[in-house]
Write a protein that holds these residues in place. Sequence first.
Motif, mmCIF file in Angstrom:
data_model
loop_
_atom_site.group_PDB
_atom_site.id
_atom_site.type_symbol
_atom_site.label_atom_id
_atom_site.label_comp_id
_atom_site.label_asym_id
_atom_site.label_seq_id
_atom_site.Cartn_x
_atom_site.Cartn_y
_atom_site.Cartn_z
ATOM 1 N N GLN A 1 30.398 47.152 37.771
ATOM 2 C CA GLN A 1 31.459 46.445 37.237
ATOM 3 C C GLN A 1 32.523 46.436 38.472
ATOM 4 O O GLN A 1 33.185 45.204 38.377
ATOM 5 N N SER B 1 38.079 41.431 33.453
ATOM 6 C CA SER B 1 38.625 40.007 33.114
ATOM 7 C C SER B 1 39.716 40.194 32.075
ATOM 8 O O SER B 1 40.663 39.164 32.069
ATOM 9 N N ARG C 1 26.279 41.535 31.030
ATOM 10 C CA ARG C 1 26.848 40.071 31.258
ATOM 11 C C ARG C 1 26.148 39.098 30.817
ATOM 12 O O ARG C 1 26.953 37.932 30.423
ATOM 13 N N TYR D 1 31.678 43.810 40.620
ATOM 14 C CA TYR D 1 31.815 42.481 40.113
ATOM 15 C C TYR D 1 33.349 41.946 40.300
ATOM 16 O O TYR D 1 33.548 40.741 40.715
ATOM 17 N N ALA D 2 34.225 42.866 39.870
ATOM 18 C CA ALA D 2 35.705 42.601 39.918
ATOM 19 C C ALA D 2 36.218 42.362 41.382
ATOM 20 O O ALA D 2 37.144 41.374 41.582
ATOM 21 N N ASP E 1 31.757 38.082 30.442
ATOM 22 C CA ASP E 1 32.400 39.065 31.521
ATOM 23 C C ASP E 1 33.500 40.116 30.656
ATOM 24 O O ASP E 1 34.029 40.841 31.219
ATOM 25 N N ASP F 1 23.735 46.338 33.265
ATOM 26 C CA ASP F 1 24.794 45.429 33.879
ATOM 27 C C ASP F 1 24.465 44.069 33.609
ATOM 28 O O ASP F 1 24.937 43.330 33.012
ATOM 29 N N TYR G 1 34.778 44.627 33.811
ATOM 30 C CA TYR G 1 34.615 43.530 34.939
ATOM 31 C C TYR G 1 36.141 42.948 35.318
ATOM 32 O O TYR G 1 36.265 42.154 36.319
#
Length: 295
Positions: A98, A76, A25, A101-102, A30, A21, A74
């Motif tokens: 992921q 995006s 990134r 993060y989302a 993203d 991860d 993620y």
Amino acid sequence: MIVPDATQDAVAVADHYDELDPIYRRVWGDHVHHGLWATGRETPAEAVEALIDTVGDRLRLMSGEACVDIGCGYGSTARQLAATHGVSVTGFTLSAEQAHYASAHPVPGVDIHLRDWLANGLADGSANAAWAIESSEHMVDKPRFFAEAHRVLSPGGRLVVCAWLAETDAGGWKVRHLLEPICREGRLPSMGTREEYEAMATAAGFQIIGYEDVSARVARTWTICARRLVRTLLVDRETRRLALGARNRIFVLSIPRLILAYRTGAMRYGILTLSKAREAGTQREPGASMPQETP
């Protein structure tokens, strides 16, 4: 179908993205997918957004529609299409990192699930449109990937698949030294050709609306990633630690392979647009809800 000499499954895919991860990134950003260049003068960020816009255009998204992002990373891409087209999006990822993060970057109308698409739990006909950007490659059962998309889409719904594909009839050194190692190092259970993807989609009940080979327009993604990775390795201790000591560190070797695979034509990048046939007397209507079945 190219199959690696070491079996890959959903657990291996999740472990790959969770462990790497920080590298993803820093190197990819993203959006964990290729960029699409039209003029060659676009910045990497503009090229990445151009690919997303292309997917949205192929889907003919309408405000209020319920959509599915299959392998959302993620989140995006889901956030961008929700903002630009006024749709709601349910996304699925195998990676806990992921999904975390989302969840830390929530936006209205976007709901990200830590769940395997092959056991997605969505109700039949509950989505108007779906897309899979560089995620079908990670599916253990690709025919089921298409079958689930067909089941979840309402009549008239569209599916766009952006996929890493093997050159038709690739053989010899291209398979041994490029395609098979790329599958193994990238945790791809298999890599299909355009013809195999179209056959699986048709078997699932889809109509093929269009196909575009954009290999030449996405290939520079990997030279950009290679430069970013080298720079990051020089200045960032955590990236060096992962690149040298992680279980999934072998993926670093795939970057030069991917550059060569595109240059030799061994690997292709295709955008496949599919449609689920309308039932008699029905039309595609916007829908804001995404009912779920019991797991």
